[in-house]
Design a protein around this motif. Structure first.
Motif, PDB file in Angstrom:
ATOM      1  N   ASN A  28       0.832  -1.203   0.000  1.00 12.78           N
ATOM      2  CA  ASN A  28       0.000   0.000   0.000  1.00 12.78           C
ATOM      3  C   ASN A  28       0.866   1.253   0.000  1.00 12.78           C
ATOM      4  OD1 ASN A  28      -2.238   1.602   0.020  1.00 12.78           O
ATOM      5  ND2 ASN A  28      -2.981   0.918   1.997  1.00 12.78           N
ATOM      6  N   ILE A  35      -5.212  -4.504  -2.766  1.00 14.62           N
ATOM      7  CA  ILE A  35      -6.551  -4.912  -2.333  1.00 14.62           C
ATOM      8  C   ILE A  35      -6.569  -6.398  -1.963  1.00 14.62           C
ATOM      9  CG2 ILE A  35      -8.938  -5.215  -3.084  1.00 14.62           C
ATOM     10  CD1 ILE A  35      -8.573  -2.673  -4.786  1.00 14.62           C
ATOM     11  N   ASN A  76      -4.636  -7.037   1.312  1.00 11.64           N
ATOM     12  CA  ASN A  76      -5.387  -6.516   2.457  1.00 11.64           C
ATOM     13  C   ASN A  76      -6.586  -7.414   2.773  1.00 11.64           C
ATOM     14  OD1 ASN A  76      -4.744  -3.739   3.834  1.00 11.64           O
ATOM     15  ND2 ASN A  76      -3.989  -3.604   1.743  1.00 11.64           N
ATOM     16  N   VAL A  82      -9.573  -2.010   4.035  1.00 13.58           N
ATOM     17  CA  VAL A  82     -10.260  -2.634   2.909  1.00 13.58           C
ATOM     18  C   VAL A  82     -11.382  -1.732   2.401  1.00 13.58           C
ATOM     19  CG1 VAL A  82     -11.774  -4.558   2.270  1.00 13.58           C
ATOM     20  CG2 VAL A  82      -9.645  -4.994   3.478  1.00 13.58           C
ATOM     21  N   LEU A 131      -9.869   1.065   0.377  1.00 14.60           N
ATOM     22  CA  LEU A 131      -9.327   0.565  -0.886  1.00 14.60           C
ATOM     23  C   LEU A 131     -10.433   0.186  -1.865  1.00 14.60           C
ATOM     24  CD1 LEU A 131      -6.380  -1.552   0.514  1.00 14.60           C
ATOM     25  CD2 LEU A 131      -6.213   0.600  -0.758  1.00 14.60           C
ATOM     26  N   VAL A 132     -11.512  -0.397  -1.367  1.00 11.66           N
ATOM     27  CA  VAL A 132     -12.632  -0.753  -2.244  1.00 11.66           C
ATOM     28  C   VAL A 132     -13.293   0.515  -2.792  1.00 11.66           C
ATOM     29  CG1 VAL A 132     -14.938  -1.797  -2.275  1.00 11.66           C
ATOM     30  CG2 VAL A 132     -13.021  -3.037  -1.279  1.00 11.66           C
ATOM     31  N   ALA A 166     -11.117   1.772  -5.472  1.00 11.42           N
ATOM     32  CA  ALA A 166     -11.254   0.948  -6.677  1.00 11.42           C
ATOM     33  C   ALA A 166     -12.533   1.292  -7.431  1.00 11.42           C
ATOM     34  CB  ALA A 166     -11.225  -0.530  -6.309  1.00 11.42           C
ATOM     35  N   SER A 202      -6.196   5.764  -0.624  1.00  9.81           N
ATOM     36  CA  SER A 202      -5.128   4.812  -0.337  1.00  9.81           C
ATOM     37  C   SER A 202      -4.306   5.264   0.872  1.00  9.81           C
ATOM     38  CB  SER A 202      -4.231   4.640  -1.561  1.00  9.81           C
ATOM     39  OG  SER A 202      -3.106   3.877  -1.251  1.00  9.81           O
TER      40      SER A 202
END
Length: 127
Positions: A19, A42, A45, A71, A74-75, A78, A104
């Motif tokens: 990360n 991702i 993690n 998470v 990060l999701v 994304a 991030s």
């Protein structure tokens, strides 16, 4: 040596270092932030989060919470990346990349807390 603890610590540290590697660079420059590295962040993690599910201690609950925060951020990053690349006519702009990298960075902070807790638990276990 407890092999289970080695794997656990390995994934916590790998989540943090991957990360950080993604986060490092000019915040708004897409060339400094690789999509494949982000995917690896991702996945690692998520693996670290699954490994934390078995710990029933108070410290385990805090470790799980830090993983869930990482998470989640990060999701969301994304999703933003996907919407920007596939749903925005402008495509990836420096502003969009800055938002993704900022999310991030929040995950990096959660990973740092996990690493600090892991190290402190290890030091306390030695006494």
């Amino acid at each position: 040596m407890n092999f289970e603890k080695v794997i656990f610590a390995f994934f916590i540290l790998l989540a943090f270092t991957l990360n950080f590697g993604f986060f490092y660079g000019d915040i708004d420059n897409p060339a400094h932030h690789n999509v494949y590295e982000f995917f690896a962040v991702i996945v690692v993690n998520l693996i670290a989060t699954v490994l934390k599910l078995g710990d029933r201690t108070h410290l385990g609950a805090v470790l799980l919470a830090t993983s869930l925060v990482a998470v989640l951020q990060l999701v969301v990053a994304a999703v933003v990346w996907g919407v920007v690349v596939y749903g925005s006519p402008a495509g990836m702009t420096p502003e969009h990349m800055a938002s993704i990298v900022s999310l991030s960075a929040g995950a990096v902070a959660a990973n740092v807390v996990s690493v600090i807790l892991l190290v402190s638990e290890t030091l306390m276990g030695r006494r």
